[in-house]
Design a protein around this motif. Structure first.
Motif, PDB file in Angstrom:
ATOM      1  N   THR A  70      40.923  13.970  12.004  1.00 23.49           N
ATOM      2  CA  THR A  70      41.880  14.891  11.848  1.00 23.49           C
ATOM      3  C   THR A  70      41.439  16.334  12.166  1.00 23.49           C
ATOM      4  OG1 THR A  70      43.316  13.400  10.503  1.00 23.49           O
ATOM      5  CG2 THR A  70      43.767  16.015  10.414  1.00 23.49           C
ATOM      6  N   VAL A  71      41.937  17.244  13.038  1.00 25.37           N
ATOM      7  CA  VAL A  71      41.232  18.270  13.378  1.00 25.37           C
ATOM      8  C   VAL A  71      42.658  19.416  12.940  1.00 25.37           C
ATOM      9  CG1 VAL A  71      40.556  19.798  15.197  1.00 25.37           C
ATOM     10  CG2 VAL A  71      40.186  17.420  15.175  1.00 25.37           C
ATOM     11  N   GLN A  72      42.160  20.519  12.353  1.00 21.57           N
ATOM     12  CA  GLN A  72      42.783  21.692  11.909  1.00 21.57           C
ATOM     13  C   GLN A  72      42.379  22.725  12.955  1.00 21.57           C
ATOM     14  OE1 GLN A  72      45.412  22.133   9.610  1.00 21.57           O
ATOM     15  NE2 GLN A  72      45.589  23.923  11.083  1.00 21.57           N
ATOM     16  N   LYS A 132      44.870   8.934  16.865  1.00 21.98           N
ATOM     17  CA  LYS A 132      44.780   7.499  16.422  1.00 21.98           C
ATOM     18  C   LYS A 132      44.084   6.607  17.327  1.00 21.98           C
ATOM     19  CE  LYS A 132      47.070   8.869  12.689  1.00 21.98           C
ATOM     20  NZ  LYS A 132      46.328   8.527  11.422  1.00 21.98           N
ATOM     21  N   LEU A 133      44.133   6.797  18.414  1.00 16.20           N
ATOM     22  CA  LEU A 133      43.515   5.626  19.407  1.00 16.20           C
ATOM     23  C   LEU A 133      43.131   6.272  20.656  1.00 16.20           C
ATOM     24  CD1 LEU A 133      42.712   2.963  20.211  1.00 16.20           C
ATOM     25  CD2 LEU A 133      45.039   2.402  21.263  1.00 16.20           C
ATOM     26  N   TYR A 134      41.849   6.258  21.066  1.00 13.93           N
ATOM     27  CA  TYR A 134      41.354   7.033  22.364  1.00 13.93           C
ATOM     28  C   TYR A 134      40.942   5.806  23.255  1.00 13.93           C
ATOM     29  CZ  TYR A 134      39.031   9.992  25.684  1.00 13.93           C
ATOM     30  OH  TYR A 134      38.797  10.572  26.874  1.00 13.93           O
ATOM     31  N   LEU A 135      41.489   5.701  24.429  1.00 18.51           N
ATOM     32  CA  LEU A 135      41.313   4.894  25.709  1.00 18.51           C
ATOM     33  C   LEU A 135      40.276   5.779  26.537  1.00 18.51           C
ATOM     34  CD1 LEU A 135      44.508   2.859  25.659  1.00 18.51           C
ATOM     35  CD2 LEU A 135      42.397   2.264  24.395  1.00 18.51           C
ATOM     36  N   PRO A 136      39.088   5.464  26.651  1.00 16.47           N
ATOM     37  CA  PRO A 136      38.342   5.982  28.083  1.00 16.47           C
ATOM     38  C   PRO A 136      38.793   5.787  29.262  1.00 16.47           C
ATOM     39  CG  PRO A 136      37.004   5.133  26.408  1.00 16.47           C
ATOM     40  CD  PRO A 136      38.412   4.408  25.894  1.00 16.47           C
ATOM     41  N   ASN A 137      39.307   4.744  29.471  1.00  8.73           N
ATOM     42  CA  ASN A 137      40.102   4.148  30.734  1.00  8.73           C
ATOM     43  C   ASN A 137      41.304   3.262  30.329  1.00  8.73           C
ATOM     44  OD1 ASN A 137      40.479   4.312  33.535  1.00  8.73           O
ATOM     45  ND2 ASN A 137      39.208   2.507  33.779  1.00  8.73           N
ATOM     46  N   SER A 138      42.248   3.590  31.028  1.00  7.35           N
ATOM     47  CA  SER A 138      43.578   2.728  30.805  1.00  7.35           C
ATOM     48  C   SER A 138      44.566   2.656  31.719  1.00  7.35           C
ATOM     49  CB  SER A 138      44.425   3.844  29.853  1.00  7.35           C
ATOM     50  OG  SER A 138      44.799   5.115  30.073  1.00  7.35           O
ATOM     51  N   ALA A 184      45.550   8.632  25.213  1.00  3.83           N
ATOM     52  CA  ALA A 184      45.261   8.656  23.624  1.00  3.83           C
ATOM     53  C   ALA A 184      46.577   8.704  22.817  1.00  3.83           C
ATOM     54  CB  ALA A 184      44.347   9.877  23.273  1.00  3.83           C
ATOM     55  N   TYR A 185      46.718   7.998  21.829  1.00  5.42           N
ATOM     56  CA  TYR A 185      47.915   8.292  20.945  1.00  5.42           C
ATOM     57  C   TYR A 185      47.542   9.211  19.862  1.00  5.42           C
ATOM     58  CZ  TYR A 185      50.035   4.114  22.837  1.00  5.42           C
ATOM     59  OH  TYR A 185      50.776   3.178  23.609  1.00  5.42           O
ATOM     60  N   VAL A 186      48.341  10.316  19.706  1.00  6.31           N
ATOM     61  CA  VAL A 186      47.841  11.542  18.860  1.00  6.31           C
ATOM     62  C   VAL A 186      49.129  11.977  18.170  1.00  6.31           C
ATOM     63  CG1 VAL A 186      47.565  13.966  18.985  1.00  6.31           C
ATOM     64  CG2 VAL A 186      46.609  12.671  21.079  1.00  6.31           C
ATOM     65  N   GLU A 187      48.520  12.180  16.947  1.00  4.95           N
ATOM     66  CA  GLU A 187      49.557  12.164  15.622  1.00  4.95           C
ATOM     67  C   GLU A 187      49.598  13.638  15.188  1.00  4.95           C
ATOM     68  OE1 GLU A 187      50.923   9.532  12.139  1.00  4.95           O
ATOM     69  OE2 GLU A 187      49.329  11.003  11.437  1.00  4.95           O
ATOM     70  N   LEU A 188      50.450  14.438  15.180  1.00  6.75           N
ATOM     71  CA  LEU A 188      50.576  15.663  14.508  1.00  6.75           C
ATOM     72  C   LEU A 188      51.069  15.688  13.288  1.00  6.75           C
ATOM     73  CD1 LEU A 188      52.041  17.801  17.924  1.00  6.75           C
ATOM     74  CD2 LEU A 188      49.741  17.133  17.437  1.00  6.75           C
TER      75      LEU A 188
END
Length: 1016
Positions: A169-171, A182-188, A231-235
């Motif tokens: 989590t980044v502020q 939540k999930l990072y995919l380098p290739n997709s 990527a799946y990003v949650e704010l």
């Protein structure tokens, strides 16, 4: 004790032994990295091997350090160099060259470190008319969150990839919410939400992710392929989660949302580098060689504009001509979108000048050092020669060597004479007629010879009735008598599975391997199906069967296109109809006009014209030869037409063009077996060409004469003869036979020189442009050095080496010529570049010298082990020869590699990129440097020097051919079955010779190396 340990450590760090060990480690590191590029690609290899202190090996969950990395080896090398100069070298003019060479090397290592740490590469894609002030990374991405509330200004926060991959989590102070990956995919890849088996471990609640999902894909490491991350990003806000978004580089538009009374957009994009100026693409040009898809030049005309108008100008960026501006360099890298979009490579490298400075210093140092050594050697040798020649009045070897030279020269002159007309037809004169094929205007004789080489592996051809046909005579039958040519056994098929596929056996073929089109025409459908299956497989991983079917399919296509150059397939009496062209076209045009105006018309004439036009269109699309020059003698090749295009132009103009009419009349005379008519028509047409395109005709005459004289075949014969005479001179009549061999080598070298010079004149380029010409030049350079050695030492060793190397390289060149025309057009990146021209010539001279040192070492081992002829003087002479040639090879291979780096920097923005071919060239430099340092440090004596020089043959062969077979890199020429196995056999023989040279001295027959028996 501590002082002793420190002194030992110091002595180790400054020793030549450590230098040699580091050179060995460097070679092993570069070789491993080169091989691993097949799996990892060039960028991953750089990070794994060169830009690290330790190389790790990962097996499951276990990671083990296995080898020092580039930073460790380079750092130790710098310490070794600096320490050696402080403790072992004294300042003085005799050591000035070494000082300069090592200072340059230190700067080069620092420059590579600076490049590795601070160089950035980006791509700038521009459509025609588009303006941009930023470029994008090819490999790295960033998460961009944009505040779009203000209609005049967007505020962008970009989170780099290294933070995204940590899944924390980044502020960010500028953002009113937290960001959690939540999930990072380098290739997709992206798929619809309801696709089977496409469930994701994370579910998006906002944006496009409610309809699609991202699926992981294997990482790609190919230099031309691109990973597409998602990527799946949650704010997260103060009141809880704002939502989860699926972001991907494959989603073109950012996804909008609202939060805190403001509007936002979120996207995953390739990292951007913004510039304080903009570039607008005004025009992209993609030039091709006439009649081909081979690129001749790419060029982007752009407008460079600064916001304040300080700079506003047009700039042309093209191959090998980059734009340097504001610390960035823009290179023409590619294109897309049907030539409407340019791709510029953008490079920022603050240390780009350091390699130039470092290499200039090293070059000067090597030149001084080797120049001092050469001057000393020449001075001593001259004094020895004067002493040896005192009192001598006779010419060495007497008059007999000159008689041998005169007889051989007469034989060479005979090969250069124009061939006599064989039979009743002026076939040779027809072979001088020009055509445009694959972007180059050449005589039909060249087309015939290269086509036969491709189809059957040789230029000689025998008809089914046993007659030997000249290549041009074979071509005449292919063009004008296709039904007869279909019975000619001119297709070489050797793969057993391909033979079985076509229901053929070796007994059915001429020489058990050559077959006619008629013999396998029934199997063409299945052959084509198998070839299409093979086309879908990448070339490096195709099986031998797949390569064989693709090659045969391509050969059949060439054969059929030759047959379709003048006669439309399936049209009876085609040439006879063309003989009435003007009448048929006039009648057909009148009938068509009458029909269109509703008047009575000749239906047969209209149909005949329609049928002819259809056949002409077919000829235009399939015809191989562009035989019709521009009627006004225009110099550009772009104005040449194939026969179908000329016939269609004749339909529009109402009459057949004179050149096309000449080929029709010539063809009818050939088909009807009318030699007198044939000869007259050929000479009349030739006279017209001499008047309209004299420059092209003179070149075609020279090329056809070059083909018939076969200078490289003549040189090959002379090299073999010289080799045999020189070897025999060690047994009998050394002066007479030795000088005879020397003059034969000199004559063969002169003939090869004339052949190379003729190729250069015909092509208008430097002597080395492809693998074929490199083989010619490697042999030429090696033999030239052999002549110098033989002129100095006069012991037939140079002649033996020259004969062996000259024959071997010309034999290699012959096999490389089987791919077709060796005067092929050069791709855009290789065209018109001074640095490339000097690089290939110089580095090939380095190859030549390294091979020569290895072959001289072979002579040492073979004479010492198997004969009694290796006396002390001969052994000492060979040792001096090998050492001197290794010095020469070190200098030229280094200079050639440096010039290649300058070319690379001018062409695509980096002095050194660890490409396989670059690595191979560097290994040669390092190996030669290792030999010299091992000798200077006393780590090897004469036999060790010879073994190292022999292994130089392996190193050079790997750089010359081996790296080309990996199928990766900018210099990959594709995997070749035959070349691969020949390379393996060559390496095995060299290792066997090294083993022979390592036998105990008691096993050697030469007395000078046999230990003396103690007196009793």
């Amino acid at each position: 004790m501590i002082a002793t340990l420190l002194r030992d450590l110091r002595d180790t760090l400054v020793s030549l032994k450590l230098t040699v060990v580091l050179l060995v480690f460097s070679i092993v590191l570069i070789l491993a990295a080169t091989l691993d590029q097949v799996n990892l690609g060039i960028w991953a290899v750089q990070e794994k091997y060169f830009r690290t202190f330790v190389i790790y090996w990962q097996k499951g969950d276990m990671t083990l350090p296995i080898f020092p990395g580039g930073y460790a080896i380079g750092g130790l090398m710098m310490i070794n160099l600096i320490g050696a100069h402080f403790y072992r070298f004294k300042l003085g003019w005799k050591k000035a060259g070494i000082w300069l060479a090592h200072i340059g090397l230190i700067l080069l290592l620092i420059g590579e470190l600076v490049t590795g740490l601070w160089q950035d590469d980006y791509n700038l894609r521009l459509d025609e008319g588009q303006t941009r002030n930023y470029s994008e990374s090819f490999r790295h991405v960033e998460l961009a969150i944009t505040d779009t509330t203000n209609p005049d200004t967007d505020t962008v926060v970009a989170i780099p990839e290294n933070i995204l991959t940590q899944s924390e989590t980044v502020q960010i102070p500028k953002l009113p919410f937290t960001v959690a990956v939540k999930l990072y995919l380098p290739n997709s890849s992206l798929h619809m939400q309801n696709s089977p088996s496409m469930g994701a471990p994370v579910t998006a609640t906002q944006g496009a992710g409610t309809r699609i999902v991202a699926a992981p894909q294997p990482m790609t490491y190919k230099s031309d392929d691109r990973n597409l991350p998602s990527a799946y990003v949650e704010l997260g806000g103060t009141d809880g989660p704002v939502g989860t978004w699926l972001v991907s580089t494959m989603l073109e538009d950012p996804q909008p949302f609202s939060y805190g009374g403001r509007t936002w957009k979120i996207s995953l994009r390739f990292a951007r580098h913004y510039m304080p100026y903009s570039l607008t693409l005004l025009k992209f040009s993609h030039d091709k060689y006439a009649g081909t898809e081979i690129p001749k030049n790419f060029a982007s005309r752009v407008r460079l504009s600064t916001p304040g108008g300080h700079d506003d100008r047009e700039v042309v960026i093209y191959m090998n001509n980059p734009l340097r501006y504001d610390g960035l360099t823009y290179y023409q890298a590619g294109f897309t979108n049907n030539d409407r979009t340019t791709i510029l490579q953008v490079v920022r490298n603050p240390g780009w000048l350091m390699p130039y400075i470092a290499c200039s210093i090293m070059t000067l140092g090597l030149l001084i050092q080797f120049g001092i050594s050469l001057f000393g050697f020449v001075t001593k040798r001259r004094a020895k020669t004067v002493a040896d020649n005192q009192g001598q009045t006779k010419r060495p070897g007497g008059i007999y060597p000159l008689i041998v030279l005169a007889a051989a020269a007469l034989a060479v002159v005979y090969t250069l004479l124009p061939p006599r007309q064989q039979g009743d037809y002026a076939i040779a004169e027809y072979g001088h007629l020009p055509t445009l094929v694959n972007g180059r205007i050449k005589p039909l004789d060249t087309v015939a010879r290269t086509s036969l080489l491709v189809l059957q592996g040789r230029q000689r051809f025998k008809a089914p009735d046993g007659r030997s046909l000249q290549p041009t005579e074979w071509l005449l039958d292919v063009i004008y008598r296709p039904e007869l040519a279909n019975s000619y056994q001119n297709f070489e098929i050797v793969h057993p599975d391909v033979l079985a596929l076509l229901n053929l056996t070796t007994d059915m073929g001429a020489g058990k391997k050559r077959f006619s089109f008629n013999q396998f025409v029934a199997g063409l459908a299945e052959l084509d199906r198998q070839a299409r299956l093979a086309d879908a497989v990448e070339v490096p991983v195709r099986s031998s069967f797949q390569r064989a079917v693709v090659q045969l399919r391509n050969n059949i296509v060439i054969f059929q296109r030759l047959q379709s150059s003048l006669i439309a397939p399936g049209v009876n009496g085609f040439l006879e109809k063309l003989a009435q062209f003007d009448t048929l076209v006039s009648a057909g045009a009148a009938a068509t006009t009458a029909r269109q105006s509703g008047q009575p018309y000749d239906a047969a004439a209209a149909k005949a014209l329609l049928d002819m036009s259809i056949s002409f269109t077919a000829l235009e699309s399939t015809g191989y030869l562009m035989l019709v020059p521009p009627p006004n003698g225009e110099a550009t090749p772009n104005a040449w037409k194939n026969f179908g295009s000329a016939l269609l132009a004749g339909v529009q103009g109402g009459q057949l063009q004179p050149a096309a009419a000449s080929y029709v009349d010539i063809g009818l005379a050939w088909r009807n077996y009318q030699p007198g008519q044939f000869n007259q028509l050929v000479r009349e047409y030739r006279a017209r060409l001499d008047a309209t395109i004299p420059t092209f005709m003179s070149k075609c005459d020279v090329e056809a004469g070059f083909n018939s004289s076969q200078p490289f075949y003549t040189s090959m014969v002379l090299y073999v003869l010289a080799f045999l005479i020189a070897v025999f001179s060690w047994l009998k009549w050394p002066e007479t036979l030795g000088r005879s061999a020397f003059w034969l080598v000199a004559l063969a070298w002169v003939v090869a020189t004339l052949g190379i010079a003729t190729r250069m004149w015909l092509e208008g380029r430097p002597p080395v442009t492809n693998l074929y010409s490199s083989a010619l030049f490697v042999g030429w350079g090696s033999v030239g050095l052999c002549l110098v050695l033989e002129a100095v030492y006069r012991n037939a060793i140079g002649s033996v080496a020259a004969g062996l190397i000259g024959f071997s390289t010309l034999l290699i060149a012959h096999h490389l010529s089987l791919g077709g025309d060796t005067l092929e057009m050069m791709r855009a990146v290789l065209d018109s570049n001074f640095w490339l021209a000097t690089h290939v010539v110089t580095v090939t001279v380095g190859y030549s010298a390294t091979y020569l040192a290895g072959f001289l070492a072979l002579i040492y081992v073979l004479r010492g082990v198997f004969t009694k002829s290796l006396d002390k003087d001969t052994a000492d002479s060979l040792a001096r020869m090998v050492y001197g040639i290794v010095c020469f090879a070190t200098f030229f291979s280094f200079i050639g590699t440096v010039l290649g780096g300058i070319w690379a920097d001018q062409s695509w923005g980096r002095f050194w990129g660890w490409d396989p071919k670059e690595n191979g060239a560097l290994i040669i430099v390092l190996w030669n440097a290792l030999i010299l340092h091992a000798r200077w440090g006393g780590l090897v004596r004469t036999r060790g020097l010879m073994s190292l020089a022999i292994f130089g043959n392996v190193v050079t062969s790997w750089s010359w051919f081996g790296v080309n077979m990996l199928g990766v890199g900018l210099h990959s020429y594709g995997f070749m079955d035959a070349a691969f196995w020949w390379l393996i056999m060559f390496v095995a023989t060299q290792m066997a010779f090294i083993g022979l040279g390592s036998l105990p001295l008691t096993s050697w027959r030469s007395p000078m190396v046999t230990p003396r028996t103690p007196a009793t």
